[in-house]
Design a protein around this motif. Structure first.
Motif, mmCIF file in Angstrom:
data_model
loop_
_atom_site.group_PDB
_atom_site.id
_atom_site.type_symbol
_atom_site.label_atom_id
_atom_site.label_comp_id
_atom_site.label_asym_id
_atom_site.label_seq_id
_atom_site.Cartn_x
_atom_site.Cartn_y
_atom_site.Cartn_z
ATOM 1 N N HIS C 153 -7.527 27.979 -22.909
ATOM 2 C CA HIS C 153 -5.798 26.707 -23.493
ATOM 3 C C HIS C 153 -5.384 28.076 -25.150
ATOM 4 O O HIS C 153 -4.271 27.416 -25.368
ATOM 5 C CB HIS C 153 -6.929 25.686 -24.343
ATOM 6 C CG HIS C 153 -6.690 24.347 -23.533
ATOM 7 N ND1 HIS C 153 -8.187 23.983 -22.580
ATOM 8 C CD2 HIS C 153 -6.161 23.377 -23.360
ATOM 9 C CE1 HIS C 153 -8.530 23.297 -21.937
ATOM 10 N NE2 HIS C 153 -6.819 22.448 -22.397
ATOM 11 N N GLN C 154 -6.804 28.969 -25.086
ATOM 12 C CA GLN C 154 -5.721 29.556 -26.210
ATOM 13 C C GLN C 154 -4.876 29.887 -25.748
ATOM 14 O O GLN C 154 -3.567 30.265 -26.691
ATOM 15 C CB GLN C 154 -7.078 30.708 -26.637
ATOM 16 C CG GLN C 154 -6.871 30.678 -28.536
ATOM 17 C CD GLN C 154 -7.575 32.136 -28.731
ATOM 18 O OE1 GLN C 154 -8.568 32.901 -27.586
ATOM 19 N NE2 GLN C 154 -8.826 31.725 -29.969
ATOM 20 N N LEU C 156 -2.783 29.702 -22.955
ATOM 21 C CA LEU C 156 -1.677 28.067 -23.319
ATOM 22 C C LEU C 156 -0.881 28.233 -24.397
ATOM 23 O O LEU C 156 0.193 27.879 -24.249
ATOM 24 C CB LEU C 156 -2.747 27.136 -22.532
ATOM 25 C CG LEU C 156 -1.521 25.261 -22.764
ATOM 26 C CD1 LEU C 156 -0.590 25.171 -21.915
ATOM 27 C CD2 LEU C 156 -2.407 24.394 -22.542
ATOM 28 N N GLU C 380 -2.379 23.416 -15.803
ATOM 29 C CA GLU C 380 -1.750 23.955 -17.310
ATOM 30 C C GLU C 380 -2.549 24.779 -18.058
ATOM 31 O O GLU C 380 -1.645 25.689 -18.202
ATOM 32 C CB GLU C 380 -1.285 22.689 -18.202
ATOM 33 C CG GLU C 380 -2.890 22.873 -18.656
ATOM 34 C CD GLU C 380 -3.566 21.221 -18.884
ATOM 35 O OE1 GLU C 380 -3.414 20.887 -17.306
ATOM 36 O OE2 GLU C 380 -4.276 20.921 -19.239
ATOM 37 N N LEU C 381 -3.606 25.511 -17.167
ATOM 38 C CA LEU C 381 -3.976 26.366 -17.404
ATOM 39 C C LEU C 381 -4.049 27.631 -16.088
ATOM 40 O O LEU C 381 -3.989 28.080 -16.571
ATOM 41 C CB LEU C 381 -5.614 26.399 -17.263
ATOM 42 C CG LEU C 381 -5.871 25.523 -18.607
ATOM 43 C CD1 LEU C 381 -7.729 25.474 -19.030
ATOM 44 C CD2 LEU C 381 -5.621 26.259 -20.082
ATOM 45 N N LEU C 511 1.999 20.516 -26.054
ATOM 46 C CA LEU C 511 0.910 20.729 -26.062
ATOM 47 C C LEU C 511 -0.657 19.212 -25.687
ATOM 48 O O LEU C 511 -1.296 18.643 -25.424
ATOM 49 C CB LEU C 511 -0.109 21.257 -26.578
ATOM 50 C CG LEU C 511 0.301 23.081 -27.587
ATOM 51 C CD1 LEU C 511 -0.565 23.412 -28.728
ATOM 52 C CD2 LEU C 511 -0.312 23.246 -26.502
ATOM 53 N N LEU C 524 -7.587 20.189 -28.893
ATOM 54 C CA LEU C 524 -6.729 20.325 -28.029
ATOM 55 C C LEU C 524 -7.385 20.541 -27.212
ATOM 56 O O LEU C 524 -7.136 20.630 -25.734
ATOM 57 C CB LEU C 524 -5.922 22.485 -28.427
ATOM 58 C CG LEU C 524 -5.486 22.576 -27.450
ATOM 59 C CD1 LEU C 524 -4.000 21.870 -26.218
ATOM 60 C CD2 LEU C 524 -4.715 23.982 -27.856
ATOM 61 N N LEU C 525 -8.466 21.710 -27.158
ATOM 62 C CA LEU C 525 -9.927 21.560 -26.383
ATOM 63 C C LEU C 525 -10.311 20.664 -25.825
ATOM 64 O O LEU C 525 -10.308 20.055 -24.380
ATOM 65 C CB LEU C 525 -11.096 21.899 -26.847
ATOM 66 C CG LEU C 525 -11.112 23.726 -27.164
ATOM 67 C CD1 LEU C 525 -13.048 24.039 -27.691
ATOM 68 C CD2 LEU C 525 -10.669 24.443 -26.445
ATOM 69 N N GLY C 528 -8.295 19.074 -23.194
ATOM 70 C CA GLY C 528 -8.452 19.688 -21.931
ATOM 71 C C GLY C 528 -9.737 18.984 -21.899
ATOM 72 O O GLY C 528 -9.300 18.781 -20.536
#
Ligand SMILES: Nc1nc2c(c(=O)[nH]1)N[C@H]1C(S)=C(S)[C@@H](COP(=O)(O)OP(=O)(O)OC[C@H]3O[C@@H](n4cnc5c(=O)[nH]c(N)nc54)[C@H](O)[C@@H]3O)O[C@H]1N2
Ligand SMILES: Nc1nc2c(c(=O)[nH]1)N[C@H]1C(S)=C(S)[C@@H](COP(=O)(O)OP(=O)(O)OC[C@H]3O[C@@H](n4cnc5c(=O)[nH]c(N)nc54)[C@H](O)[C@@H]3O)O[C@H]1N2
Ligand code: SF4
Ligand code: SF4
Ligand code: SF4
Ligand code: SF4
Ligand code: SF4
Lengths: 458, 255, 752
Positions: C153-154, C156, C380-381, C511, C524-525, C528
């Motif tokens: 995610h970083q 992203l 998305e990753l 996001l 964010l995490l 996900g």
């Protein structure tokens, strides 16, 4: 067999009390210089206590170095006193007389000096009492009697106690002489120490018995001390070059070798300092040198044995260690120097009467012996640690630091200074012994044996 | 304190053929046991402290050259030469097969280090220095050693104590019927070792991995050997020989 | 007191006897065993400790770790036994994460440049200054974000930031794996690095890859290596073809010293022998040569002088290697390549040839061979943009990059690590505004206008999609295990999101966090993780999201061992049969050597040089610590009159010089010297500054012609003795460590 110089009592008193009564400038300058060196060493010790043993050159794997070498060396020197006094007394060697006091005093001071070495070499010197005394009784923990390091202080303390007694007993008549010649506080001091000595027959008898008894008692102690010191090494199974069964006699005889040599050195120096030519005579040196030939050769025999035993095992690491001692620099240089100094130069020289009776040559050879014997201890202690087992990966070396060098150097100054100061307070040659012919002879009973009260000259 | 209710004999089996010399064990032990930071100077002075260290031995010349690695740490000798020489019992054998070092008692004679066959005792020549903030990482279960005392691998006795308290209920708590099992108690180095070259366990537990390995390897047929066995220290650490495809039968060492 | 002597003696006697008698009855058993009754803290451990699972971020590989926390302080790093990459194991480097956290030189508050100095400012002020600069920037393409390779995610977030704002981003790694990735793509058609199944392999041929120490995923490979050596089945063999006797080469059964750059020629020559002698897979051979068979590779015949010159390996040896590699009895076999093999002007050629060997003997998608990784579980990753964040830029890209106007640097130190030719320093100096997110004042940070102190990974949120993965889908989760040690530090991701809001970039809705007010990395995490929860498969499944979230944090991540990539190679790409361009920068005059720089087992490429534990960790081969040294063959050193510790001046083309002590050992090829990289810092805290020299500053900056990657093994240097000599700090003793006698320390035996 000895030449007699006819001296009056008054002359003897005057000569032998000279060191106490005269105050020449050189004496105080010398004592001052030695004292200064000792002070510097005290500062070095203080610095070491403050910063930790990091200021030494010790490392892993060489955890013992100059201090322990010096400890063994001074213990060795201390063996001169009893060797001369006790053995010679018991075997009635007449020529011992002028040598005994200096030798005994040297014993006491070198023992004291030796004892400081393990003390300051400990990582936490403020805790060494736990090592020496069973202070942890309350918690059920005793000093470990299996450790040679516990036997060490026991033996050394016992030896120190008995040598002090030894010196003292012999000193009483002389203190009485001093008492009678002084006034003021000195008079008070000598009066107390003289224990009411009046020189009566009974007193002489008792003093003699005490001396002989102590001689007999101190001999096993004397053998034990350096044996135990040698076990510090011999008991270490992991260190090649240390783990040797012949170490005890080897160390004892080595100690006598270096000790007697040191006594000769000291006697010669005192003789010239205090003009004692009439008391410390050339035939004394001659006799001591003859003794030294025997001692040195016996010691050399043990050295050869020790070396052969090492090689005989045919164990790789042991042989690598010997190779290092003999062939690798700088050890090879130390090794050669050690052998040459402690045996190959002095012993052949002593075979000549002219050498034995030469003041400069005797001082040269006896100093050489002790240079060699110091090196001997060094090359026994350090290489074994530097080359432990087959762990070539950890093999290392050792370079002493300035702190260690200063401290070791100062121990020599300290012993010299103490001997000089002693000479200021007490006669260094037994006045009583020197006058002995005057006193009546008698026989005394010790147990079931009758011994002559005075060992006469024939 | 330990009781004799349950007997253990802790030990290690080290597979030299697995060890790659990666030094993970070294840093893990450093971290677990509050070992002082070894500065450049202490290395130059040859006084660096590493309770476990990796020794590297060379053989041969280029191009036919080999370097072999072996982790070396206290072998917890049954017949430990370091023990009888200590004048103050600062090092002794406990009843679980471990050689224990009591820092409080040590006066710093260094005699034990001289007599340790394996050179695995480390002396604090200097007072350890920790920058204030780095002190936060220190393990509260392990004593900080001051200068002047000896230290060495403890088999992570603090982890043993904890495990025994939790599993066996020892240390003053109600004793349980349970007994430490494989993995209840692992030293930091063993945990870290990425190749699993280090195996730790109880030689008195017949089901433990170390017992199996000992049985498989130590009776003349396997790869087992004890380091410098001839000295008679009877280590509680068994090494398994390095396999070398160029070795004849056994090039070095007795079978 | 009126005690007579007689009485006194009597009483002492009685009490002594009494004491002995009582003790005789009472001494507890422990004491007979001489157990000290004096407790150590070790005997009385009572503290309560907590263990938190998170990720190690000391290296790009990102292993799973658990941290012991006592009273709010992190005390110990251990491998997470559950985590698929490292399975409970870890490396020396990961332990030292604690020292980064509690480092005395950590930057604890934002700093702004004033003249030559940095002065503290507040976070609000810092952000205001950035917004001032960035909001009003006329040409937003002149914005450059430089980070370490980012994943998960970083990545992203960073890619969305750059997309929303404009400008570019580049990932920096000191010795990039650009060529490795290209070769994997070209040979196997895979964008992700594959799995090297060392554990099950029985004949491992490694070209230049120091996989036990620093290459790609050393903990994972070391674990596998233990199994290869003494696992449940037959002991595997390992042959290392390497111009340097690395730690990995030292562990190999055979070390084949090869000339730098010649690895590919050697591999081609092996391929030639395998095809000529009818070994290996005939169909694959045809596909690799476009039907030409071994004739197509005749230029690489081991008997040709050209091959011998390029590789330095005898024909007989090449044939032996080829036969052993193709021998069915040795299967499964595997060839891997990297490190110096890919760091030459012929790098891509080399690695392609090496990896093609696997194709030739059918070691692709087999146990003990090369296996492939599936794409990440969250789509998305795995977008190209996000994946690109994880791929470092090549040296050529650095050299040719457009000078940025606003430069934002995060956690990397290119000023120290890039060779001078890249002129990164000039780019930093030329930029109008430089912001550095960093925990330490390293060389790059020291040049920044604004320094933003970051949380360390132990204080921050994150995740990771490991590349290479373990062969199935994994997402590792990183959580703060302690509260921030310094009040003035912030997470990079949190701050980037805040900046996005301040710049009005609408990052949050990009996001998918529009419904959260002021979202952070944690949000964010979680978003996900929610998608993962919905997938409802793999290692963590739960009826509620909260249960799932706790589950992944407890276990350190999520993985699904069922998601294996069995696609195989879609089409075999033919070998490049043209003779490669192996050029090397030459040294001016004097006795010249091939320089093989290498990554340190402890401080890595230098990004860990500030940690005292790692500085003090001995190099496996030389045991040297706290220094940079020159490894040289013992004989060569003797010829040159050099002994251990003598300082030498090492000069490369363009009169670049460094001075370092020589460490001679028997395992250096006579025409080669090697030096570790990573030291020679002029900033970076008390433990890094002034230690050793910067080996990378010698490099001439040659590149691989096709990938533009830095050819760091393609330098020749002249070595000249200087008149200084030092005692190199190291762990070993002062003697050459060889077994002394029959009572060997390391006993050896032949294989069963
Ligand atoms: N790790 C850790 N360390 C701590 C603390 C902590 O929380 N964690 N707390 C700190 C605090 S607040 C304190 S007060 C200290 C306490 O530290 P200590 O004072 O050492 O406390 P205790 O262990 O409780 O008691 C000491 C000893 O006194 C004995 N004792 C009990 N009754 C008597 C008596 O009547 N007479 C005598 N002579 N002895 C007796 C006990 O058996 C015990 O051996 O610890 C401090 N240290
Ligand atoms: N059973 C038993 N009871 C005892 C004793 C005993 O030996 N045994 N000893 C007695 C003695 S001597 C004492 S002093 C008391 C101690 O009794 P307490 O004062 O209750 O001691 P602790 O449980 O150690 O700590 C209290 C809480 O403070 C928290 N804390 C830690 N650091 C901080 C901080 O910086 N700020 C704040 N706000 N909180 C913090 C801790 O997490 C913990 O939850 O216990 C007494 N009671
Ligand atoms: S150093 Fe400490 S543990 Fe070792 S023998 Fe001396 S007192 Fe005992
Ligand atoms: S290895 Fe050394 S320290 Fe450990 S028990 Fe044996 S002798 Fe003692
Ligand atoms: S057992 Fe513990 S103390 Fe011993 S080496 Fe391993 S981690 Fe260190
Ligand atoms: S961690 Fe394991 S493999 Fe690495 S050096 Fe230690 S014992 Fe050897
Ligand atoms: S290899 Fe070591 S340092 Fe690198 S991520 Fe894994 S555990 Fe951390």
């Amino acid at each position: 067999m000895q030449e007699r110089v006819k001296l009056t009592d008054a002359q003897i008193n005057k000569d032998l009390l000279r060191s106490m009564e005269e105050n020449p400038l050189w004496y105080w300058l010398l004592v001052g210089a030695l004292g200064l060196a000792v002070l510097v060493a005290f500062a070095a010790v203080a610095y070491m206590f403050n910063r930790g043993l990091g200021v030494t050159g010790l490392n892993r794997p060489v955890m013992w170095g100059f201090f322990i070498t010096n400890f063994v060396f001074w213990i060795g020197i201390s063996h001169a006193g009893v060797m001369l006094s006790a053995i010679l007394r018991l075997v009635q060697a007449e020529w011992r007389r002028p040598a005994t006091r200096a030798a005994e005093v040297l014993t006491v001071f070198s023992l004291m000096t030796a004892m400081t070495m393990p003390l300051i070499h400990a990582g936490r010197p403020w805790r060494v009492m736990y090592w020496v005394f069973p202070l942890d009784w309350a918690r059920g923990v005793y000093p470990n009697v299996r450790s040679a390091l516990v036997w060490d202080p026991s033996a050394v303390f016992t030896y120190l106690t008995s040598s002090i007694l030894f010196v003292f007993i012999a000193l009483i008549p002389d203190i009485a002489v001093a008492r009678d010649r002084t006034t003021g506080w000195k008079h008070v001091l000598y009066s107390v120490l003289a224990l009411g000595w009046r020189g009566s027959v009974r007193q002489w008898k008792l003093q003699l018995i005490a001396g002989i008894l102590l001689s007999a008692v101190i001999l096993p102690i004397f053998v034990s001390v350096h044996s135990i010191v040698s076990w510090d090494f011999a008991a270490a199974v992991s260190v090649e070059g240390w783990h040797s069964t012949v170490f005890a006699p080897y160390f004892v005889i080595g100690a006598v070798h270096s000790g007697v040599s040191a006594v000769v050195t000291v006697m010669i120096i005192l003789r010239s300092m205090f003009k004692w030519q009439d008391y410390i005579r050339l035939e004394h040196l001659d006799a001591l040198a003859k003794l030294l030939i025997v001692v040195a050769t016996t010691w050399f025999f043990f050295f050869v044995l020790e070396f052969l035993f090492g090689l005989y095992s045919l164990e790789g690491p042991e042989i690598r260690l010997r190779e290092m001692q003999v062939f690798e620099m700088p050890w090879a240089a130390f090794f050669v120097a050690f052998l040459v100094c402690s045996y190959f130069i002095p012993v052949p020289m002593w075979l000549f009467r002219s050498v034995r009776r030469s003041i400069p040559l005797m001082i040269f050879t006896t100093v050489l012996v002790n240079v060699g014997m110091w090196l001997e201890r060094f090359i026994i202690i350090v290489p074994g640690l530097a080359r432990k087992q087959g762990l070539t990966f950890t093999w290392g070396g050792y370079t002493p630091s300035a702190v260690e060098i200063i401290i070791v150097f100062a121990t020599f100054c300290m012993v010299s200074m103490l001997v000089l100061l002693f000479a200021k307070v007490f006669p260094l040659i037994p006045i009583g012994d020197a006058k002995e012919g005057v006193v009546l002879e008698d026989e005394i009973k010790i147990g079931k044996v009758k011994v002559p009260a005075i060992m006469r000259e024939d | 304190m330990t009781t004799n209710r349950i007997s253990h004999k802790w030990g290690m089996v080290v597979d030299v053929d697995r060890c790659t010399g990666c030094q993970s064990c070294v840093v893990a032990c450093q971290a677990e046991n509050n070992i002082p930071i070894n500065t450049e100077d202490v290395f130059r002075q040859r006084r660096a402290i590493q309770w476990i260290h990796v020794e590297r031995y060379w053989e041969g010349e280029f191009p036919d050259v080999r370097a072999r690695f072996i982790p070396v740490f206290c072998q917890h000798c049954e017949n430990a030469p370091c023990e009888p020489v200590c004048p103050v019992y600062a090092t002794y054998h406990n009843n679980q097969g471990m050689n224990v070092q009591v820092y409080n008692r040590c006066v710093g004679t260094r005699y034990c280090a001289n007599n340790c066959t394996y050179n695995v005792r480390f002396f604090n020549y200097w007072e350890p220095v920790w920058p204030e903030s780095l002190r936060n990482q220190l393990n509260p279960d392990v004593s900080m050693r001051s200068r002047g005392i000896m230290e060495k691998c403890s088999f992570n006795v603090q982890r043993l104590q904890k495990a025994q308290r939790v599993v066996e209920g020892q240390q003053g708590e109600r004793l349980t019927d349970e007994k430490l099992k494989e993995g209840n108690y692992l030293p930091a180095c063993v945990q870290a070792c990425p190749t699993n070259a280090l195996v730790f366990g109880d030689f008195l537990d017949p089901d433990s991995q170390v017992s199996h390995l000992k049985e498989e390897h130590l009776d003349g047929h396997g790869r087992g050997y004890k380091m410098l066995e001839h000295v008679g220290t009877e280590p509680n650490v068994i090494y398994l020989k390095k396999v070398d495809i160029h070795a004849k039968e056994v090039v070095k060492g007795h079978a | 007191m009126g005690i007579t002597r007689r009485q006194f003696l009597k009483w002492s006697g009685v009490s002594a006897v009494g004491a002995v008698a009582f003790n005789g009855c009472l001494i507890p058993e422990q004491e007979l065993q001489i157990e000290s009754p004096v407790f150590l803290p070790e005997d009385l451990v009572n503290g309560i400790d907590n263990w938190y699972a998170t990720l190690c971020r000391m290296d790009p590989e990102g292993c799973g770790i658990i941290i012991r926390v006592v009273e709010g302080r992190a005390k110990k790093v251990e491998g997470n036994p559950d985590y698929p990459i490292n399975q409970g194991k870890h490396h020396a480097r990961s332990e030292a994460g604690l020292q980064a956290l509690y480092h005395p030189d950590r930057i604890s508050e934002p700093l702004a440049r004033e003249g030559d100095a940095h002065v503290p400012i507040s976070w609000d002020e810092a952000r205001r200054r950035i917004v001032d600069r960035m909001a009003g920037m006329s040409d937003r393409s002149k914005f450059l974000l430089v980070t370490q390779p980012l994943r998960g995610h970083q990545a992203l977030l960073a890619s969305e930031f750059v997309k929303a704002y404009g400008g570019r981003s580049m990932a920096y790694e000191t010795l990039e794996q650009v060529t490795l990735r290209r070769s994997i793509l070209e040979v196997f058609g895979q964008e992700r690095l594959p799995v090297f199944d060392i554990q099950a392999c029985k004949y491992l041929l490694s070209f230049g890859a120091d996989f036990l120490s620093t290459w790609v995923s050393p903990v994972k490979y070391s674990r596998g290596y233990g199994e290869l050596r003494q696992g449940s089945s037959r002991r595997g063999l390992h042959v290392q073809v390497d111009p340097r006797f690395s730690m990995t080469a030292a562990n190999a059964d055979e070390w084949v010293p090869v000339k730098p750059g010649g690895e590919g020629v050697l591999a081609m020559s092996m391929a030639y022998v395998i095809m000529r002698d009818g070994l290996g897979d005939q169909a694959a051979a045809d596909a690799l040569t476009g039907g030409g068979g071994h004739e197509a590779l005749s230029a690489f015949s081991p008997d040709s002088q050209q091959v011998r010159d390029a590789t330095g390996v005898e024909a007989g040896r090449i044939k032996e290697l080829a036969h052993a590699f193709a021998d069915p009895r040795n299967r499964p076999v595997m060839a891997i390549g990297g490190g110096s093999a890919g760091a030459h002007t012929s790098g891509l050629f080399n690695l392609r040839a090496i990896y093609s060997l696997n194709v030739l003997v059918g070691s692709v998608n087999t146990p003990g061979g090369i296996q492939f990784n599936p794409p990440p579980p969250l789509p998305e990753l795995s977008t190209t943009d996000v994946m690109a964040m994880g791929v470092p830029a090549s040296y050529r890209e650095w050299k040719e990059m457009d000078r940025p106007q606003v430069l934002m640097i995060r956690g990397v130190n290119p000023v120290h690590g890039l060779p001078a030719d890249a002129n990164f320093r000039a780019a930093v100096e030329g930029a109008e505004f430089v912001v550095a997110f960093s925990s330490f004042m390293d060389e790059t940070t020291a040049m920044a206008d604004l320094v933003l102190p970051e949380h360390t990974y132990l204080e921050d949120w994150g995740d990771d999609v490991p590349d290479p993965g373990p062969g199935y889908q994994v997402i590792g989760f990183q959580q703060p295990v302690v509260s921030p040690f310094h009040a003035g530090t912030r997470g990079f991701a949190d701050e980037l999101m805040a900046l996005g809001r301040a710049l009005g970039l609408d990052l949050d809705s990009r996001l998918g966090l529009a419904n959260v007010t002021d979202p952070t990395m944690e949000d964010l995490l979680k978003s996900g993780a929610e998608k993962l929860w919905e997938v409802d498969r793999g290692s963590v499944r739960a009826s509620s999201f909260d249960g799932f979230w706790n589950g992944v944090l407890q276990r350190g991540g999520w993985w699904d061992t069922g998601t294996v990539d069995n696609s195989g190679i879609r089409n075999i790409s033919p070998l490049d049969t043209a003779w490669p361009d192996i050029s090397i920068s030459d040294a001016p005059g004097g006795r010249a050597f091939n320089l093989v720089p290498f990554v340190s087992n402890s401080i890595g490429d230098g990004h860990l040089a500030h940690l005292p534990w790692l500085q003090a960790t001995p190099d496996p081969i030389t045991t040297i610590v706290w220094h940079t040294w020159v490894e040289m063959n013992t004989r060569t050193a003797e010829e040159m009159g050099l002994s251990k510790g003598d300082m030498v001046v090492v000069t490369a083309e363009g009169n670049r010089t460094v001075e370092a002590p020589v460490y001679p050992h028997p395992a250096v090829p006579p025409d080669t010297v090697s030096m570790p990289i990573g030291q020679g810092h002029t900033a970076f805290g008390q433990y890094a500054e002034g230690v050793g020299v910067n080996t990378l500053s010698l490099l001439a900056g040659l590149t691989d012609s096709s990938t533009g990657a830095l050819a760091w093994a393609a330098t020749r240097v002249r070595v000249v003795k200087s008149n200084l000599s030092i005692d190199i700090p190291r762990f070993e003793g002062n003697q050459f460590a060889e077994e002394a006698d029959e009572q060997a320390i390391i006993k050896i035996t032949k294989p069963e």
